[in-house]
Design a protein around this motif. Structure first.
Motif, short mmCIF file in Angstrom:
data_model
loop_
_atom_site.label_atom_id
_atom_site.label_comp_id
_atom_site.label_asym_id
_atom_site.label_seq_id
_atom_site.Cartn_x
_atom_site.Cartn_y
_atom_site.Cartn_z
N GLU A 127 66.03 31.26 -15.29
CA GLU A 127 64.64 30.85 -15.24
C GLU A 127 63.75 32.08 -15.36
O GLU A 127 64.24 33.22 -15.28
CB GLU A 127 64.34 30.09 -13.95
CG GLU A 127 64.55 30.91 -12.69
CD GLU A 127 64.45 30.08 -11.42
OE1 GLU A 127 64.43 28.84 -11.48
OE2 GLU A 127 64.40 30.69 -10.34
N ARG A 128 62.47 31.87 -15.54
CA ARG A 128 61.53 32.99 -15.62
C ARG A 128 61.45 33.68 -14.27
O ARG A 128 61.49 33.05 -13.22
CB ARG A 128 60.14 32.50 -16.00
CG ARG A 128 60.04 31.99 -17.40
CD ARG A 128 59.84 33.12 -18.36
NE ARG A 128 59.71 32.60 -19.72
CZ ARG A 128 60.14 33.23 -20.76
NH1 ARG A 128 60.70 34.41 -20.65
NH2 ARG A 128 60.01 32.71 -21.96
N ASP A 129 61.32 35.00 -14.33
CA ASP A 129 61.13 35.80 -13.13
C ASP A 129 59.65 36.19 -13.08
O ASP A 129 59.27 37.23 -13.60
CB ASP A 129 62.02 37.04 -13.15
CG ASP A 129 61.91 37.86 -11.88
OD1 ASP A 129 61.18 37.45 -10.95
OD2 ASP A 129 62.53 38.92 -11.82
N GLY A 130 58.83 35.35 -12.49
CA GLY A 130 57.40 35.58 -12.47
C GLY A 130 56.94 36.77 -11.65
O GLY A 130 55.82 37.23 -11.79
N THR A 131 57.81 37.32 -10.81
CA THR A 131 57.41 38.43 -9.95
C THR A 131 57.39 39.75 -10.67
O THR A 131 56.83 40.71 -10.18
CB THR A 131 58.34 38.56 -8.74
OG1 THR A 131 59.66 38.86 -9.21
CG2 THR A 131 58.38 37.29 -7.92
N ARG A 132 57.96 39.84 -11.83
CA ARG A 132 58.05 41.12 -12.53
C ARG A 132 56.93 41.35 -13.54
O ARG A 132 56.85 42.40 -14.14
CB ARG A 132 59.40 41.25 -13.24
CG ARG A 132 60.54 41.14 -12.24
CD ARG A 132 61.74 41.85 -12.73
NE ARG A 132 62.84 41.57 -11.84
CZ ARG A 132 63.45 42.48 -11.12
NH1 ARG A 132 63.07 43.72 -11.16
NH2 ARG A 132 64.46 42.15 -10.36
N GLY A 133 56.09 40.35 -13.74
CA GLY A 133 54.94 40.52 -14.60
C GLY A 133 55.26 40.56 -16.09
O GLY A 133 54.45 40.99 -16.89
N TRP A 166 71.52 23.71 -22.76
CA TRP A 166 70.29 22.92 -22.64
C TRP A 166 69.14 23.83 -22.28
O TRP A 166 69.34 24.93 -21.79
CB TRP A 166 70.41 21.76 -21.65
CG TRP A 166 70.82 22.12 -20.25
CD1 TRP A 166 72.06 22.01 -19.72
CD2 TRP A 166 70.00 22.65 -19.20
NE1 TRP A 166 72.07 22.44 -18.41
CE2 TRP A 166 70.81 22.84 -18.07
CE3 TRP A 166 68.65 22.98 -19.10
CZ2 TRP A 166 70.33 23.33 -16.87
CZ3 TRP A 166 68.17 23.49 -17.89
CH2 TRP A 166 69.00 23.64 -16.80
N GLU A 167 67.94 23.34 -22.56
CA GLU A 167 66.74 24.15 -22.32
C GLU A 167 65.56 23.25 -21.97
O GLU A 167 65.39 22.20 -22.57
CB GLU A 167 66.42 24.95 -23.59
CG GLU A 167 65.18 25.80 -23.50
CD GLU A 167 64.90 26.56 -24.80
OE1 GLU A 167 63.97 27.36 -24.79
OE2 GLU A 167 65.62 26.35 -25.80
N THR A 168 64.80 23.66 -20.96
CA THR A 168 63.52 23.03 -20.63
C THR A 168 62.46 24.12 -20.74
O THR A 168 62.78 25.26 -21.07
CB THR A 168 63.53 22.44 -19.21
OG1 THR A 168 63.63 23.51 -18.26
CG2 THR A 168 64.69 21.46 -19.01
N GLU A 169 61.23 23.81 -20.41
CA GLU A 169 60.19 24.83 -20.44
C GLU A 169 60.42 25.91 -19.39
O GLU A 169 60.02 27.05 -19.57
CB GLU A 169 58.81 24.21 -20.22
CG GLU A 169 58.28 23.51 -21.45
CD GLU A 169 56.84 23.11 -21.29
OE1 GLU A 169 56.07 23.85 -20.63
OE2 GLU A 169 56.48 22.05 -21.82
N SER A 170 61.10 25.56 -18.29
CA SER A 170 61.24 26.51 -17.19
C SER A 170 62.65 27.06 -16.99
O SER A 170 62.82 28.05 -16.28
CB SER A 170 60.76 25.87 -15.89
OG SER A 170 61.54 24.72 -15.61
N GLN A 171 63.67 26.43 -17.57
CA GLN A 171 65.05 26.88 -17.38
C GLN A 171 65.84 26.74 -18.67
O GLN A 171 65.52 25.94 -19.54
CB GLN A 171 65.75 26.08 -16.28
CG GLN A 171 65.21 26.31 -14.90
CD GLN A 171 66.03 25.61 -13.84
OE1 GLN A 171 66.69 24.61 -14.09
NE2 GLN A 171 65.99 26.15 -12.64
N LEU A 225 63.60 37.44 -16.97
CA LEU A 225 64.47 36.35 -16.55
C LEU A 225 65.23 36.69 -15.27
O LEU A 225 65.38 37.86 -14.93
CB LEU A 225 65.48 36.04 -17.67
CG LEU A 225 64.88 35.67 -19.01
CD1 LEU A 225 65.95 35.70 -20.08
CD2 LEU A 225 64.20 34.32 -18.95
N LYS A 226 65.74 35.67 -14.62
CA LYS A 226 66.62 35.83 -13.45
C LYS A 226 67.52 34.60 -13.37
O LYS A 226 67.20 33.55 -13.96
CB LYS A 226 65.80 35.98 -12.18
CG LYS A 226 65.03 34.73 -11.79
CD LYS A 226 64.29 34.92 -10.49
CE LYS A 226 63.59 33.61 -10.10
NZ LYS A 226 62.97 33.70 -8.79
#
Length: 73
Positions: A4-10, A38-43, A68-69
């Protein structure tokens, strides 16, 4: 492997999460037959074969460079 996205790293990307995940993991020597399950918008879930001679210890760092993380599932 589910990511998923790692939003903490900017990290900001104009690409979808699957493209960023493919780019991240394909940059690691020893990762072969990489594909999106498989893929969604967030994962995104990927499958791959490891052909390296030993364990790769910097997967987290490579993923972080691409914003990513591993997913918390």
């Amino acid at each position: 492997m589910t990511l998923e996205r790692d939003g903490t790293r900017g990290f900001l990307s104009n690409q979808d999460i699957g493209t960023d995940a493919l780019n991240a993991l394909s940059s690691i020597d020893g990762v072969d037959d990489l594909e999106i399950v498989w893929e969604t918008e967030s994962q995104v879930q990927l499958s791959y074969n490891w052909t390296g001679n030993e364990k790769f210890w910097k997967t987290g760092e490579v993923l972080a460079q691409h914003g990513l993380k591993p997913a918390d599932i």
